[in-house]
Write a protein that holds these residues in place. Structure first.
Motif, short mmCIF file in Angstrom:
data_model
loop_
_atom_site.label_atom_id
_atom_site.label_comp_id
_atom_site.label_asym_id
_atom_site.label_seq_id
_atom_site.Cartn_x
_atom_site.Cartn_y
_atom_site.Cartn_z
N ASP A 1 0.84 -1.19 0.00
CA ASP A 1 0.00 0.00 0.00
C ASP A 1 0.87 1.25 0.00
O ASP A 1 1.90 1.32 0.68
N VAL A 2 0.44 2.24 -0.77
CA VAL A 2 1.14 3.52 -0.88
C VAL A 2 0.10 4.62 -0.81
O VAL A 2 -0.98 4.47 -1.37
N GLN A 3 0.41 5.70 -0.16
CA GLN A 3 -0.50 6.84 -0.14
C GLN A 3 0.31 8.09 -0.49
O GLN A 3 0.92 8.72 0.37
N LEU A 4 0.31 8.44 -1.75
CA LEU A 4 1.05 9.60 -2.23
C LEU A 4 0.14 10.47 -3.08
O LEU A 4 -0.56 9.97 -3.96
N GLY A 5 0.18 11.77 -2.83
CA GLY A 5 -0.57 12.70 -3.65
C GLY A 5 -2.07 12.63 -3.38
O GLY A 5 -2.56 11.92 -2.51
N SER A 6 -2.79 13.42 -4.13
CA SER A 6 -4.25 13.45 -4.06
C SER A 6 -4.77 13.89 -5.41
O SER A 6 -4.01 14.32 -6.27
N ALA B 1 -1.05 2.26 -4.47
CA ALA B 1 -0.40 0.97 -4.24
C ALA B 1 0.64 0.68 -5.30
O ALA B 1 0.63 1.26 -6.40
N LYS B 2 1.57 -0.21 -4.95
CA LYS B 2 2.42 -0.87 -5.93
C LYS B 2 1.84 -2.25 -6.18
O LYS B 2 1.38 -2.92 -5.23
N THR B 3 1.82 -2.69 -7.43
CA THR B 3 1.13 -3.92 -7.78
C THR B 3 2.08 -5.11 -7.93
O THR B 3 3.25 -4.96 -8.29
N ASN B 4 1.54 -6.28 -7.67
CA ASN B 4 2.27 -7.53 -7.77
C ASN B 4 2.54 -7.87 -9.24
O ASN B 4 1.91 -7.32 -10.15
#
Length: 370
Positions: free
Chosen positions: A7-12, A62-65
């Motif tokens: 999970d990533v939370q960057l920007g809006s 998010a970064k994906t698998n």
């Protein structure tokens, strides 16, 4: 669903985006789906495409698998789990950008980014029933993308519509300016390539329903281009990841493929470069006569996850996508479906740097049945 690597939370902003975990995001590790990279340092800066996404007021969630080291075509990943194919759960999600395609299919993001060295955007797009674009080689920055050096790899978007593909391209490629909608049918040719009856019938019936006239054509070096692309990818991936075979941490399929890749010689790469030049000229010649070339994305219906444990046994799935990595032409996979409700990808290829025109053609083809 094993779609998300982290999970990533960057920007809006109004667009939510997910990024394949072979693309650097500052402060996060880039593990590329591999236990062998689980202890690498965090990235010290963003990939260029990530900076562009954040600058466009998008939110990266998010970064994906992916298939381990982006070196596989099924999307099966025993280390971190295989991304579920949301629309066709029994079938493979496709690789290597499995999580990015699945995330769009599951509507977890407005668009996602993948990478395509030998079909790794177009294949999972076809498997998961979404749109996936491999841009013209070199058009989208690879700075901050792994492996660091690749002569065939491209960063490109997945989305649930051509319009969102175009929006994504405007963000990651500042030179991209969408073309006007086509007012008349483009001049199309369909490549004579081997594919299953199910796939050929689905595409043929769709083109008839769309009222599109196509001319059948051949590319003399098509098969040679597939094998040449494989030689180059094998040689470069061994240079990038060969040392990881000594860790004992690679999945068995990728470990075996890398060891096989180690046998690729410089002479084979030199010969592949000669095929690349010849094949590129053949594609350019056809595209001087037609606006776009059509062919299936995959030569068959995607296999069941249960049947696809052996990646090497399914390398033929890249037979119709890999040649255009060698030539560098832009190609998009648009989702079709058989009468039995199974996924088929229609691949459309256009002139180099005519990515905008390619998207306009794809939109015309999709709207022609509405």
């Amino acid at each position: 669903m094993n779609i998300v690597a982290k999970d990533v939370q960057l920007g809006s902003g109004k667009f939510t985006v997910m990024v394949k975990d072979s693309i650097d995001i500052q402060g996060f590790q880039t593990v590329a789906g591999s236990k062998a990279l689980e202890h690498v340092p965090v990235a010290t800066q963003n990939a260029v495409v990530v900076d562009r996404i954040l600058a466009a007021d998008c939110q990266i969630t998010a970064k994906t698998n992916l298939h381990e080291l982006a070196f596989g075509i099924t999307g099966i990943n025993r280390a971190f789990g295989t991304a579920l194919n949301p629309k066709y759960p029994a079938l493979i999600p496709g690789g290597s950008s499995s999580g990015s395609a699945a995330a769009v299919a599951a509507k977890l993001a407005d668009f996602t980014l993948g990478t395509d060295t030998g079909g790794s955007i177009r294949m999972p797009a076809a498997c998961c029933g979404v749109f996936g674009l491999k841009p013209t080689f070199g058009r989208v920055s690879r700075e901050g993308v792994h492996p660091d050096s690749s002569s065939l790899d491209c960063v490109g978007p997945f989305a649930n519509s051509v319009q969102m593909i175009e929006t994504a391209m405007q963000i990651i490629d500042p030179s991209f300016h969408p073309a006007k909608a086509l007012e008349q049918a483009p001049k199309l040719a369909i490549l004579n390539v081997p594919a299953s009856d199910e796939v050929n019938t689905c595409i043929a019936e769709y083109l008839v329903q769309a009222g599109l006239t196509v001319v059948n054509v051949d590319l003399a070096s098509f098969d040679d281009a597939f094998h040449a692309g494989m030689q180059i990818i094998n040689f470069e991936n061994w240079q990038a990841y060969g040392a990881l075979t000594e860790t004992g941490l690679l999945g068995s399929d990728v470990h075996a493929r890398l060891l096989q890749a180690s046998e690729t010689t410089q002479q084979q790469v030199t010969e592949a470069a000669q095929v690349k030049e010849r094949f590129t000229q053949e594609v350019d010649a056809l595209l001087s006569q037609y606006d776009a070339l059509l062919l299936p994305t995959l030569p068959q219906i995607p296999p069941l996850v249960a049947d696809a444990e052996n990646t090497v046994a399914f390398l033929n799935l890249t037979g119709l996508v890999r040649p255009f990595n060698l030539s560098g032409h832009p190609a998009i996979s648009v989702p079709l479906e058989t009468k039995q409700g199974l996924p088929v990808g229609l691949q459309i290829v256009a002139k180099k740097n005519a990515d905008e025109q390619l998207c306009a053609i794809a939109e015309f083809v999709m709207k022609a049945t509405q």
